[in-house]
Motif scaffolding. Structure first.
Motif, short mmCIF file in Angstrom:
data_model
loop_
_atom_site.label_atom_id
_atom_site.label_comp_id
_atom_site.label_asym_id
_atom_site.label_seq_id
_atom_site.Cartn_x
_atom_site.Cartn_y
_atom_site.Cartn_z
N LEU A 195 0.83 -1.20 0.00
CA LEU A 195 0.00 0.00 0.00
C LEU A 195 0.87 1.25 0.00
CD1 LEU A 195 -2.75 -0.97 2.62
CD2 LEU A 195 -2.76 -1.32 0.15
N VAL A 196 0.43 2.26 -0.75
CA VAL A 196 1.13 3.53 -0.81
C VAL A 196 0.21 4.62 -0.27
CG1 VAL A 196 2.32 5.20 -2.28
CG2 VAL A 196 2.33 2.76 -2.88
N PHE A 197 0.72 5.39 0.68
CA PHE A 197 -0.05 6.48 1.28
C PHE A 197 0.59 7.81 0.92
CE2 PHE A 197 -0.69 2.72 3.80
CZ PHE A 197 -2.03 2.74 4.14
N VAL A 198 -0.22 8.71 0.35
CA VAL A 198 0.22 10.07 0.05
C VAL A 198 -0.65 11.00 0.88
CG1 VAL A 198 0.66 11.79 -1.75
CG2 VAL A 198 0.81 9.34 -2.29
N PRO A 199 -0.22 11.36 2.09
CA PRO A 199 -1.07 12.18 2.97
C PRO A 199 -1.43 13.50 2.32
CG PRO A 199 0.75 11.23 4.20
CD PRO A 199 1.04 10.98 2.74
N PRO A 200 -2.68 13.96 2.45
CA PRO A 200 -3.13 15.16 1.74
C PRO A 200 -2.85 16.47 2.45
CG PRO A 200 -4.97 14.16 2.88
CD PRO A 200 -3.79 13.25 3.13
N HIS A 201 -2.02 16.46 3.50
CA HIS A 201 -1.79 17.67 4.28
C HIS A 201 -1.12 18.76 3.43
CE1 HIS A 201 -0.83 20.31 7.56
NE2 HIS A 201 -1.39 19.50 8.42
N PRO A 202 -1.62 20.00 3.48
CA PRO A 202 -1.02 21.08 2.67
C PRO A 202 0.44 21.37 3.04
CG PRO A 202 -2.66 21.96 4.21
CD PRO A 202 -2.82 20.47 4.20
N LEU A 203 0.84 21.11 4.28
CA LEU A 203 2.24 21.33 4.65
C LEU A 203 3.16 20.34 3.93
CD1 LEU A 203 2.08 22.10 8.48
CD2 LEU A 203 2.80 23.64 6.64
N ILE A 204 2.67 19.14 3.71
CA ILE A 204 3.47 18.16 2.95
C ILE A 204 3.68 18.66 1.53
CG2 ILE A 204 3.41 15.84 1.94
CD1 ILE A 204 2.23 14.85 4.55
N LYS A 205 2.63 19.17 0.93
CA LYS A 205 2.75 19.72 -0.43
C LYS A 205 3.71 20.91 -0.45
CE LYS A 205 -1.98 18.33 -1.57
NZ LYS A 205 -3.32 18.79 -1.98
N HIS A 206 3.63 21.74 0.59
CA HIS A 206 4.51 22.90 0.67
C HIS A 206 5.97 22.49 0.71
CE1 HIS A 206 6.24 26.71 2.05
NE2 HIS A 206 6.85 26.01 2.99
#
Length: 285
Positions: free
Chosen positions: A70-81
């Motif tokens: 399983l692959v998890f890409v957390p949707p938190h905006p800080l992660i994107k930042h």
């Protein structure tokens, strides 16, 4: 910060952000994934968005949550930042290292959710008795960064996880064959049964290094479902190898990029993470 979607150049608060092409990706939940499922031709991989899992690949055989990777890409905006800061070729080394550490903090937090052993009891507060739950210090999480870039990604691990034990693995990749060779390991001969392992490698590109690292863990008694991988960026070749060889492993990554080039670099990626962290980009020039 307003962003004009018609212009290829995004303006960051303190330094210019390079143009990022999304022409070969599409949006699934919060995860950028390859447009073609042919990148993963054999096994089913699930990508999780928050608490939801979405299957985006055709199944070649029946699978359950226990026998797939399983692959998890957390949707938190800080992660994107922080991923965006890492991508920027103009980001200074010190800022790059800090961004990697902050991204690691967030991903380790997500990876440890519903995974840590706890003990329950009661304590006396200044106002009365309260039922409480603590992380069990008798079962420390084993944290293993892959040198050298993995050191930055685990910088805040001890501030998130109350009980840890840290080992290190060093691999050097042959620039011609792209195959890894081990140059450093302080792993024990055997891990105790049930040991939880957080394996940290910022870049999951061709998958050679991460596969070699997991092989070393399995030789020492660690089962697939006891391993969680934390990476800044992942690409299809590495995820495919993990899916085929280590069902049950969970991957937590900041983003999934569409491809790896002939030199083994993720595209668009963020370059050589180790060189950018330690300021050694031009040492051979």
């Amino acid at each position: 910060m307003a962003i004009n979607a018609t212009k290829p150049m995004l303006q960051a608060p303190h330094w210019p952000t390079p143009w990022l092409s999304s022409s070969r990706t599409y949006l699934l939940g919060s995860s950028f994934l390859p447009r073609s499922s042919s990148c993963f031709p054999h096994k089913k991989i699930a990508v999780a968005y928050g608490n939801r899992r979405r299957r985006f690949l055709p199944a070649m055989a029946s699978a359950t949550s226990k026998d797939r990777m399983l692959v998890f890409v957390p949707p938190h905006p800080l992660i994107k930042h922080w991923v965006s800061v890492l991508r920027n070729e103009e980001t200074p080394c010190a800022v790059f290292k800090n961004a990697m550490a902050e991204l690691g903090r967030l991903l380790i937090y997500e990876a440890s959710r519903d995974w840590l052993p706890t003990i329950s009891g009661e304590i006396q507060t200044p106002m009365g008795v309260a039922s409480v739950e603590f992380i069990d210090p008798r079962e420390p999480v084993v944290v293993i960064p892959i040198l050298r870039a993995g050191l930055a990604l685990i910088e805040h691990a001890s501030s998130i996880l109350p009980a840890t034990r840290t080992y290190h693995l060093g691999f050097k990749r042959d620039e011609t064959t792209l195959l890894p060779s081990l140059y450093w390991s302080n792993l024990p001969q055997k891990f105790s049964e049930g040991t939880r392992v957080l394996l940290v490698d910022p870049m999951l590109a061709t998958g050679g290094t991460i596969v070699a690292a997991i092989d070393l863990l399995k030789d020492r008694g660690v089962k697939n479902r006891q391993i969680k991988i934390v990476s800044a960026i992942a690409a299809p070749p590495a995820l495919q190898k993990l899916s085929l060889q280590f069902p049950g492993v969970h991957v937590y990554t900041g983003i999934i990029d569409p491809e790896v080039n002939e030199e083994g670099f993720i595209i668009p990626g963020l370059g050589d993470a180790g060189d950018r962290i330690f300021g050694t980009i031009d040492q051979d020039s």
